[in-house]
Scaffold this active site. Structure first.
Site, PDB file in Angstrom:
ATOM      1  N   ARG A  60      37.874  30.483  42.018  1.00  9.26           N
ATOM      2  CA  ARG A  60      36.322  30.947  42.195  1.00  9.26           C
ATOM      3  C   ARG A  60      35.849  30.819  40.757  1.00  9.26           C
ATOM      4  O   ARG A  60      36.259  31.466  39.926  1.00  9.26           O
ATOM      5  CB  ARG A  60      36.242  32.333  42.599  1.00  9.26           C
ATOM      6  CG  ARG A  60      34.835  32.638  42.560  1.00  9.26           C
ATOM      7  CD  ARG A  60      34.812  34.290  43.235  1.00  9.26           C
ATOM      8  NE  ARG A  60      35.497  35.019  42.811  1.00  9.26           N
ATOM      9  CZ  ARG A  60      35.434  36.164  41.918  1.00  9.26           C
ATOM     10  NH1 ARG A  60      34.383  36.284  41.179  1.00  9.26           N
ATOM     11  NH2 ARG A  60      36.497  36.983  41.605  1.00  9.26           N
ATOM     12  N   CYS A  90      30.557  38.513  44.637  1.00  6.61           N
ATOM     13  CA  CYS A  90      30.711  39.144  43.203  1.00  6.61           C
ATOM     14  C   CYS A  90      29.302  39.208  42.599  1.00  6.61           C
ATOM     15  O   CYS A  90      29.335  39.860  41.510  1.00  6.61           O
ATOM     16  CB  CYS A  90      31.533  38.213  42.465  1.00  6.61           C
ATOM     17  SG  CYS A  90      30.872  36.434  42.081  1.00  6.61           S
ATOM     18  N   HIS A  94      33.587  32.859  34.237  1.00  8.44           N
ATOM     19  CA  HIS A  94      35.171  33.015  34.305  1.00  8.44           C
ATOM     20  C   HIS A  94      35.652  32.182  35.556  1.00  8.44           C
ATOM     21  O   HIS A  94      34.809  32.201  36.487  1.00  8.44           O
ATOM     22  CB  HIS A  94      35.722  34.380  34.332  1.00  8.44           C
ATOM     23  CG  HIS A  94      35.243  35.038  32.863  1.00  8.44           C
ATOM     24  ND1 HIS A  94      34.147  35.506  32.409  1.00  8.44           N
ATOM     25  CD2 HIS A  94      36.197  35.106  31.802  1.00  8.44           C
ATOM     26  CE1 HIS A  94      33.899  36.142  31.400  1.00  8.44           C
ATOM     27  NE2 HIS A  94      35.365  35.788  30.892  1.00  8.44           N
ATOM     28  N   ASP A 123      41.022  33.580  43.491  1.00 13.36           N
ATOM     29  CA  ASP A 123      40.672  34.200  44.941  1.00 13.36           C
ATOM     30  C   ASP A 123      39.695  33.413  45.550  1.00 13.36           C
ATOM     31  O   ASP A 123      38.792  34.023  46.364  1.00 13.36           O
ATOM     32  CB  ASP A 123      40.238  35.478  44.735  1.00 13.36           C
ATOM     33  CG  ASP A 123      39.020  35.848  43.699  1.00 13.36           C
ATOM     34  OD1 ASP A 123      38.466  34.738  43.372  1.00 13.36           O
ATOM     35  OD2 ASP A 123      38.614  36.845  43.563  1.00 13.36           O
ATOM     36  N   CYS A 139      33.212  31.920  38.676  1.00 16.06           N
ATOM     37  CA  CYS A 139      31.832  32.684  38.866  1.00 16.06           C
ATOM     38  C   CYS A 139      31.246  32.514  37.645  1.00 16.06           C
ATOM     39  O   CYS A 139      31.527  32.977  36.434  1.00 16.06           O
ATOM     40  CB  CYS A 139      32.711  34.092  38.688  1.00 16.06           C
ATOM     41  SG  CYS A 139      31.769  35.561  38.852  1.00 16.06           S
ATOM     42  N   HIS A 170      29.732  29.394  26.613  1.00 15.84           N
ATOM     43  CA  HIS A 170      30.346  30.309  27.587  1.00 15.84           C
ATOM     44  C   HIS A 170      29.337  30.127  28.894  1.00 15.84           C
ATOM     45  O   HIS A 170      28.245  30.317  28.991  1.00 15.84           O
ATOM     46  CB  HIS A 170      30.052  31.849  27.314  1.00 15.84           C
ATOM     47  CG  HIS A 170      30.625  32.819  28.154  1.00 15.84           C
ATOM     48  ND1 HIS A 170      31.805  32.936  28.784  1.00 15.84           N
ATOM     49  CD2 HIS A 170      29.913  33.608  28.998  1.00 15.84           C
ATOM     50  CE1 HIS A 170      32.009  33.886  29.351  1.00 15.84           C
ATOM     51  NE2 HIS A 170      30.813  34.188  29.705  1.00 15.84           N
TER      52      HIS A 170
END
Length: 169
Positions: free
Chosen positions: A154, A102, A142, A146, A156, A139
């Protein structure tokens, strides 16, 4: 004869600060940064904007995203701990990090269940789950369903939102 004593005192103080203040390294202007305090912070965005570097503020407080494959930790593999770059809250161990395609650092579980908070995110016409720091409400990235076993999720994360401390330091 006062000056040699003063110089040696200053030298000793600087060594003491270097040895015992490593959790503030790079965060000297941030009075809220601590790798041991887990107390929830209530700091306004106006205050964070005065303290945080521009890129960190944009990602952590305005939910921006760093460009994929550019972050300093997406290919980081040493053993250690990842902390919130805003407040120092422990977030992930390197043992939970895995190689994903990713372009951002990916983890399959947080260091403790209460170190992060989940919030629905429907920005950009997508339905996602935002991950925020439980201590400072910043923040981080996310979470998606998967990931690898054992959790099949995950996390990320944006590299800019993370600090890394190698094991043994």
């Amino acid at each position: 004869m006062k000056y040699p004593f003063m110089l040696s005192s200053i030298f000793l103080l600087s060594i003491f600060n270097t040895l015992f203040s490593t959790d503030k390294k790079g965060h000297e202007n941030n009075p809220y940064y601590s790798r041991t305090d887990t107390t929830h912070l209530s700091v306004s965005n106006a205050e964070w904007k005065k303290i945080l570097p521009k890129e960190l503020y944009a990602v952590s407080r305005e939910q921006e995203t760093e460009t994929a494959f550019t972050g300093k930790y997406w290919k980081n593999n040493p053993k250690g701990t990842y902390y919130c770059a805003v407040c120092g809250n422990a977030l992930f161990k390197s043992d939970a990090k895995f190689a994903s395609t990713c372009g951002w650092p990916s983890f399959f579980e947080p260091i403790r269940k209460n170190s992060i908070i989940y919030r629905p995110d429907t920005s950009y016409g997508m339905e996602r789950t935002e991950v925020i720091c439980a201590r400072c409400d910043s923040h981080l990235g996310h979470v998606f369903d998967d990931g690898p076993a054992p959790t099949h999720v995950r996390f990320c994360m944006n590299s800019v939102s993370l600090d890394f401390e190698p094991e043994g330091k």
